[in-house]
Design a protein around this motif. Sequence first.
Motif, PDB file in Angstrom:
ATOM      1  N   ILE A   1       9.839 -27.100 -38.120  1.00 40.04           N
ATOM      2  CA  ILE A   1      11.108 -27.373 -38.139  1.00 40.04           C
ATOM      3  C   ILE A   1      11.445 -28.568 -37.688  1.00 40.04           C
ATOM      4  CG2 ILE A   1      13.534 -26.639 -37.704  1.00 40.04           C
ATOM      5  CD1 ILE A   1      12.554 -23.696 -37.946  1.00 40.04           C
ATOM      6  N   GLU A   2      11.221 -28.814 -36.272  1.00 42.46           N
ATOM      7  CA  GLU A   2      11.296 -30.319 -35.724  1.00 42.46           C
ATOM      8  C   GLU A   2      10.786 -31.265 -36.251  1.00 42.46           C
ATOM      9  OE1 GLU A   2      10.453 -29.094 -31.553  1.00 42.46           O
ATOM     10  OE2 GLU A   2      12.415 -28.086 -31.342  1.00 42.46           O
ATOM     11  N   ASN A   3       9.828 -31.340 -36.821  1.00 44.26           N
ATOM     12  CA  ASN A   3       9.012 -32.427 -37.418  1.00 44.26           C
ATOM     13  C   ASN A   3       9.542 -32.734 -38.866  1.00 44.26           C
ATOM     14  OD1 ASN A   3       7.143 -32.661 -35.611  1.00 44.26           O
ATOM     15  ND2 ASN A   3       5.452 -31.456 -36.703  1.00 44.26           N
ATOM     16  N   ARG A   4      10.242 -31.914 -39.332  1.00 46.96           N
ATOM     17  CA  ARG A   4      11.283 -32.216 -40.544  1.00 46.96           C
ATOM     18  C   ARG A   4      12.643 -32.688 -40.124  1.00 46.96           C
ATOM     19  NH1 ARG A   4       7.746 -28.555 -41.940  1.00 46.96           N
ATOM     20  NH2 ARG A   4       6.787 -28.904 -44.085  1.00 46.96           N
ATOM     21  N   GLY A   5      12.811 -33.119 -38.712  1.00 48.32           N
ATOM     22  CA  GLY A   5      14.138 -33.675 -38.464  1.00 48.32           C
ATOM     23  C   GLY A   5      15.128 -32.777 -38.015  1.00 48.32           C
ATOM     24  N   ARG A   6      14.993 -31.518 -37.637  1.00 50.41           N
ATOM     25  CA  ARG A   6      15.892 -30.460 -37.200  1.00 50.41           C
ATOM     26  C   ARG A   6      15.585 -30.228 -35.927  1.00 50.41           C
ATOM     27  NH1 ARG A   6      19.997 -30.834 -40.715  1.00 50.41           N
ATOM     28  NH2 ARG A   6      19.223 -30.476 -42.983  1.00 50.41           N
ATOM     29  N   HIS A   7      16.522 -30.737 -34.866  1.00 50.04           N
ATOM     30  CA  HIS A   7      16.162 -30.413 -33.547  1.00 50.04           C
ATOM     31  C   HIS A   7      17.311 -29.370 -33.111  1.00 50.04           C
ATOM     32  CE1 HIS A   7      13.455 -33.614 -33.342  1.00 50.04           C
ATOM     33  NE2 HIS A   7      14.148 -34.311 -33.968  1.00 50.04           N
ATOM     34  N   LEU A   8      16.865 -28.390 -32.702  1.00 51.32           N
ATOM     35  CA  LEU A   8      17.488 -27.267 -32.339  1.00 51.32           C
ATOM     36  C   LEU A   8      17.458 -26.936 -30.583  1.00 51.32           C
ATOM     37  CD1 LEU A   8      16.801 -24.673 -34.808  1.00 51.32           C
ATOM     38  CD2 LEU A   8      18.662 -26.241 -34.932  1.00 51.32           C
ATOM     39  N   PRO A   9      18.480 -26.748 -29.841  1.00 49.56           N
ATOM     40  CA  PRO A   9      18.479 -26.863 -28.472  1.00 49.56           C
ATOM     41  C   PRO A   9      17.389 -25.496 -28.176  1.00 49.56           C
ATOM     42  CG  PRO A   9      20.697 -25.912 -29.397  1.00 49.56           C
ATOM     43  CD  PRO A   9      19.913 -26.689 -30.336  1.00 49.56           C
ATOM     44  N   GLU A  10      16.685 -25.657 -26.815  1.00 42.19           N
ATOM     45  CA  GLU A  10      15.919 -24.580 -26.414  1.00 42.19           C
ATOM     46  C   GLU A  10      16.954 -23.286 -25.984  1.00 42.19           C
ATOM     47  OE1 GLU A  10      12.521 -24.325 -26.012  1.00 42.19           O
ATOM     48  OE2 GLU A  10      12.151 -26.002 -26.896  1.00 42.19           O
ATOM     49  N   THR A  11      18.067 -23.643 -25.579  1.00 39.37           N
ATOM     50  CA  THR A  11      18.899 -22.530 -25.253  1.00 39.37           C
ATOM     51  C   THR A  11      19.360 -21.601 -26.275  1.00 39.37           C
ATOM     52  OG1 THR A  11      20.819 -23.927 -25.367  1.00 39.37           O
ATOM     53  CG2 THR A  11      19.837 -23.952 -23.103  1.00 39.37           C
ATOM     54  N   LEU A  12      19.046 -22.097 -27.633  1.00 43.30           N
ATOM     55  CA  LEU A  12      19.432 -21.272 -28.782  1.00 43.30           C
ATOM     56  C   LEU A  12      18.578 -19.823 -28.723  1.00 43.30           C
ATOM     57  CD1 LEU A  12      20.828 -20.936 -31.492  1.00 43.30           C
ATOM     58  CD2 LEU A  12      18.866 -22.005 -32.396  1.00 43.30           C
ATOM     59  N   PHE A  13      17.492 -19.926 -28.201  1.00 39.65           N
ATOM     60  CA  PHE A  13      16.383 -18.804 -28.223  1.00 39.65           C
ATOM     61  C   PHE A  13      16.374 -18.013 -27.117  1.00 39.65           C
ATOM     62  CE2 PHE A  13      15.007 -21.926 -31.236  1.00 39.65           C
ATOM     63  CZ  PHE A  13      15.202 -21.256 -32.476  1.00 39.65           C
ATOM     64  N   GLU A  14      17.104 -18.231 -25.787  1.00 37.59           N
ATOM     65  CA  GLU A  14      17.292 -17.729 -24.692  1.00 37.59           C
ATOM     66  C   GLU A  14      17.771 -16.309 -24.810  1.00 37.59           C
ATOM     67  OE1 GLU A  14      19.419 -19.959 -21.940  1.00 37.59           O
ATOM     68  OE2 GLU A  14      18.170 -21.431 -21.552  1.00 37.59           O
ATOM     69  N   GLN A  15      17.139 -15.487 -23.992  1.00 32.80           N
ATOM     70  CA  GLN A  15      17.683 -13.859 -24.272  1.00 32.80           C
ATOM     71  C   GLN A  15      19.125 -13.875 -23.910  1.00 32.80           C
ATOM     72  OE1 GLN A  15      15.140 -10.985 -22.375  1.00 32.80           O
ATOM     73  NE2 GLN A  15      15.903  -9.268 -23.404  1.00 32.80           N
ATOM     74  N   ARG A  16      19.822 -13.302 -24.672  1.00 33.01           N
ATOM     75  CA  ARG A  16      21.454 -13.082 -24.208  1.00 33.01           C
ATOM     76  C   ARG A  16      21.970 -12.239 -25.554  1.00 33.01           C
ATOM     77  NH1 ARG A  16      20.670 -17.535 -27.223  1.00 33.01           N
ATOM     78  NH2 ARG A  16      22.517 -18.352 -28.358  1.00 33.01           N
ATOM     79  N   VAL A  17      23.316 -11.790 -25.144  1.00 31.04           N
ATOM     80  CA  VAL A  17      24.043 -11.357 -26.009  1.00 31.04           C
ATOM     81  C   VAL A  17      24.965 -12.390 -26.621  1.00 31.04           C
ATOM     82  CG1 VAL A  17      26.072  -9.624 -26.496  1.00 31.04           C
ATOM     83  CG2 VAL A  17      24.007  -9.015 -24.994  1.00 31.04           C
ATOM     84  N   ILE A  18      25.096 -12.333 -28.037  1.00 33.19           N
ATOM     85  CA  ILE A  18      26.106 -13.367 -28.665  1.00 33.19           C
ATOM     86  C   ILE A  18      27.454 -12.677 -29.263  1.00 33.19           C
ATOM     87  CG2 ILE A  18      26.271 -15.193 -30.602  1.00 33.19           C
ATOM     88  CD1 ILE A  18      23.057 -15.076 -30.422  1.00 33.19           C
ATOM     89  N   GLU A  19      28.431 -12.746 -28.506  1.00 36.68           N
ATOM     90  CA  GLU A  19      29.668 -12.075 -29.101  1.00 36.68           C
ATOM     91  C   GLU A  19      29.894 -12.469 -30.302  1.00 36.68           C
ATOM     92  OE1 GLU A  19      30.983  -9.760 -26.969  1.00 36.68           O
ATOM     93  OE2 GLU A  19      29.616 -10.168 -25.432  1.00 36.68           O
ATOM     94  N   SER A  20      30.239 -11.397 -31.085  1.00 37.75           N
ATOM     95  CA  SER A  20      30.564 -11.604 -32.617  1.00 37.75           C
ATOM     96  C   SER A  20      32.009 -11.157 -32.657  1.00 37.75           C
ATOM     97  CB  SER A  20      29.544 -10.736 -33.191  1.00 37.75           C
ATOM     98  OG  SER A  20      29.546  -9.408 -32.951  1.00 37.75           O
TER      99      SER A  20
ATOM    100  N   GLY B   1      37.000   2.101 -39.855  1.00 35.05           N
ATOM    101  CA  GLY B   1      35.518   2.543 -40.345  1.00 35.05           C
ATOM    102  C   GLY B   1      34.788   1.328 -40.334  1.00 35.05           C
ATOM    103  N   ASN B   2      34.983   0.202 -39.565  1.00 37.01           N
ATOM    104  CA  ASN B   2      34.265  -1.002 -39.677  1.00 37.01           C
ATOM    105  C   ASN B   2      33.164  -1.129 -38.428  1.00 37.01           C
ATOM    106  OD1 ASN B   2      35.665  -2.497 -41.874  1.00 37.01           O
ATOM    107  ND2 ASN B   2      37.294  -2.698 -40.384  1.00 37.01           N
ATOM    108  N   ALA B   3      31.943  -1.396 -38.729  1.00 35.88           N
ATOM    109  CA  ALA B   3      31.015  -1.485 -37.808  1.00 35.88           C
ATOM    110  C   ALA B   3      31.314  -2.141 -36.754  1.00 35.88           C
ATOM    111  CB  ALA B   3      29.693  -1.958 -38.377  1.00 35.88           C
ATOM    112  N   LEU B   4      30.998  -1.795 -35.483  1.00 34.87           N
ATOM    113  CA  LEU B   4      31.192  -2.748 -34.205  1.00 34.87           C
ATOM    114  C   LEU B   4      29.718  -2.685 -33.624  1.00 34.87           C
ATOM    115  CD1 LEU B   4      34.004  -0.725 -32.536  1.00 34.87           C
ATOM    116  CD2 LEU B   4      34.216  -2.779 -33.864  1.00 34.87           C
ATOM    117  N   GLY B   5      29.759  -3.939 -33.173  1.00 39.34           N
ATOM    118  CA  GLY B   5      28.290  -4.380 -32.357  1.00 39.34           C
ATOM    119  C   GLY B   5      28.380  -5.469 -31.867  1.00 39.34           C
ATOM    120  N   ARG B   6      26.997  -5.905 -31.628  1.00 38.08           N
ATOM    121  CA  ARG B   6      26.671  -7.212 -31.078  1.00 38.08           C
ATOM    122  C   ARG B   6      25.513  -7.913 -31.483  1.00 38.08           C
ATOM    123  NH1 ARG B   6      24.934  -5.542 -24.855  1.00 38.08           N
ATOM    124  NH2 ARG B   6      23.203  -4.507 -25.473  1.00 38.08           N
TER     125      ARG B   6
END
Length: 94
Positions: A75-94, A56-61
């Motif tokens: 966010i970056e001006n406050r010292g947090r640098h996130l990679p550009e690839t973080l936001f590329e359209q894709r499925v993130i397996e969970s 009965g647990n939810a399945l998804g992605r």
Amino acid sequence: LRQQVASALQIIVQAQRLPGGKRRVVRVSEITGMEGEQIQMHDIFAFEQKGVDADGNALGRFTATGIRPKCMERIENRGRHLPETLFEQRVIES
């Protein structure tokens, strides 16, 4: 009041109790402003439920929509640098 909310918040993280009782982040969205009386926002990440398992647990992605948040410069001006690839359209397996 809506104008104050739209100007005060940039990112919204929505959690939801899914089938099976577990809480999961289901959406990360950015508020982009106002259009008339409506707050405008777009999803950056979203969970898509595909069904439930035998227990009965939810399945998804979790998916990245491919939209880079407009507030990234702040966010970056406050010292947090996130990679550009973080936001590329894709499925993130969970």
